[in-house]
Design an enzyme around this catalytic site. Structure first.
Site: not given
Ligand code: BG6
Length: 515
Positions: A57, A164, A193-194, A198, A232, A256
């Protein structure tokens, strides 16, 4: 020790395409997507005929957008930053202001894409990346469909990457899948899903299936239990608005943590083809027995952090004081769950999963505890008990694999101590900076969906946690905040394992590399 070469000389650049990012002014684009494109460019995996078109935007022209993207790129890439790579990429970044909910703007988008196609020879191949709030996914897909931008021909492809959270619960995930299927075939939809990007997560499969001595032990006969920890130390930072709706369970577990569990528990797939792999992961998720409402009370734990002191000495405030968070919020910032599987390999083996914000350390690992050896041979010695052997797969940071074994303590009497065999990725493969998004973006450009989630996988993930979400919604927590920032979560998390005569593995704050 010499490094094992990890360059990508075998890999070919992706086919010509335009990557169109909805929500390009947001954090994800700057922190992850543009650095990932930089790494791909540096590895020569982006084709010459590539362009990225950012949509948002904000009022900006191409130059302002390029400056914005460049602001933090040096910090994100680190010491390996190469100005010439960035210049090469930067000139292929474009920007267009758009109102995502205005059909007329999609006509302008078509025109802009035709111009880019003509200038950059991108062949009409479009990768749409949805870095936008989930409430917009369906609407944007409808507008793209109406504008004819999702229609593929024999000569070009159209794909969509969806971030996600994919839905908010089981019903909304099913609804979203159905909605997307109105405009898109399943093989055009890439649910990201990142964690699947990895390297160390993918390495779980290699560890299991490329080493002949592991697989025979990987079952209920030899494994006592498994712990998956995604801890975390950061709080919710500026994402309070999103997190209030999500909470730790929705944010991390059906996606995850279940990715980690799927790779750990799956049967060997016939190949690394998308369908073979996804089928095996789905079988694992199918075998997980969802908790009954009664079990939720004992097998699932939630927590929310109050103020506290981090190991660094930093004083941090409570979740409830974060921007965008209600002062009496009931959202959990910690979730733990005990799951079991009804299948031949894993019957009776508990899988304990935990995740949370503002915990003692930033640490992701999988710990596999083996059954104890019988002590019978050590009767009449000083050994009265044997420690169980353990394999720890460290996902981040300090990626590696550690095996804890019993060894004789030198001396005249029989005493046993625990020793660690430790392998660090960095020692062998060096430290390649990556965001985790490189492989995923590159795969999507190539049309390889192996590391993306099928509609079924997403729905099964929600199915597994749905009863927990329901019970938690019906019974608001009465003890929040119930853990101090800088600790390992609420006391009830300890009870979850203690009740079964087990303990969470004590995770040392990771040591710096080069110990
Ligand atoms: C994200 C979550 O998908 O993954 C975050 O929304 C989280 O809350 C993050 O911090 C963690 O990813 P990574 O790669 O740092 O373990």
């Amino acid at each position: 020790m010499s490094l094992i070469e990890t360059d990508f000389t075998e890999a070919q650049p992706a086919p010509p395409n335009v990557m169109i990012i909805f929500g390009a002014g947001g954090d994800l684009t700057k922190r992850k997507l543009v650095p990932a494109l930089y790494h791909l460019c540096s590895a020569k995996l982006l084709p010459d005929s590539f362009a990225m078109l950012g949509l948002d935007r904000l009022d900006m022209d191409d130059d302002a957008f390029r400056n914005l993207m460049g602001e933090q790129i040096r910090d994100h890439v680190g010491a390996a930053f190469d100005e010439s790579v960035w210049t090469g990429l930067c000139e292929r970044l474009h920007y267009m202001k758009i109102d995502m909910l205005n059909g007329a703007d999609y006509d302008r988008l078509c025109e802009q894409l035709s111009r880019i196609d003509a200038e950059r020879a991108t062949d009409g191949n479009y990768l749409f990346y949805m870095a936008i709030p989930p409430s917009l996914f369906s609407k944007v897909a409808d507008y793209l469909g109406d504008a004819g931008l999702l229609h593929e021909t024999e000569d070009d492809w159209r794909r969509i990457i969806i971030e996600k959270p994919f839905g908010h619960d089981l019903d909304s995930a099913i609804e979203l899948n159905n909605h997307l299927h109105k405009n898109l075939d399943e093989d055009q939809i890439y649910r990201i899903d990142h964690y699947l990007g990895k390297e160390t997560v993918q390495n779980i499969m290699v560890f299991r299936f490329a080493n002949g001595f592991i697989e025979p032990l990987w079952n209920r006969q030899h494994i006592d239990h498994v712990q998956i920890t995604v801890a975390e130390s950061v709080g919710v930072e500026h994402r309070g608005g999103y997190y209030e709706e999500a909470g730790a369970m929705r944010d991390m577990i059906p996606n995850h943590l279940l990715v980690l569990l799927g790779f750990l528990a799956m049967e060997p797939p016939n190949s690394f083809e998308a369908t073979a792999l996804r089928d095996e992961v789905n079988k694992v998720l199918d075998a997980i027995t969802p908790l009954t409402p009664e079990q939720v009370l004992t097998h699932a734990v939630r927590g929310q952090y109050g103020p506290g002191v981090m190991p660094s000495g930093e004083q941090v405030s409570a979740y409830r004081s974060s921007p965008g968070v209600a002062p009496n919020s009931h959202t959990e910032t910690f979730a733990a769950i005990k799951l079991g599987m009804d299948n031949w390999r894993w019957a009776g083996v508990p899988f304990y999963l935990r995740t949370g914000k503002r915990l003692t350390a930033q640490y992701t690992e999988v710990a596999i505890q083996f059954r104890k050896a019988p002590t019978i041979m050590f009767q009449n010695t000083e050994v009265d008990d044997l420690e169980p052997d353990m394999v720890v797969l460290r996902i981040q940071p300090n990626e590696g694999i550690q095996m804890s074994l019993g060894a004789k303590i030198p001396g005249p009497t029989m005493r046993i101590g625990t020793v660690n065999m430790d392998f660090c990725y960095e020692d062998y493969f060096g430290n390649k900076p990556a965001t985790g998004y490189e492989t995923l973006i590159y795969d999507c450009m190539k049309g390889d969906a192996t590391l993306y989630k099928h509609a079924d996988t997403v729905e099964k993930g929600w199915e597994i946690v749905q009863s927990v979400l329901d019970v938690w919604a019906a019974l608001p927590p009465r003890d929040f905040p119930n853990y101090a920032a800088g600790t390992w979560g609420p006391p009830a998390a300890g009870e979850l394992t203690k009740r079964d005569g087990r303990l969470w593995r004590r995770i040392e704050t990771p040591k710096a590399h080069g110990r």
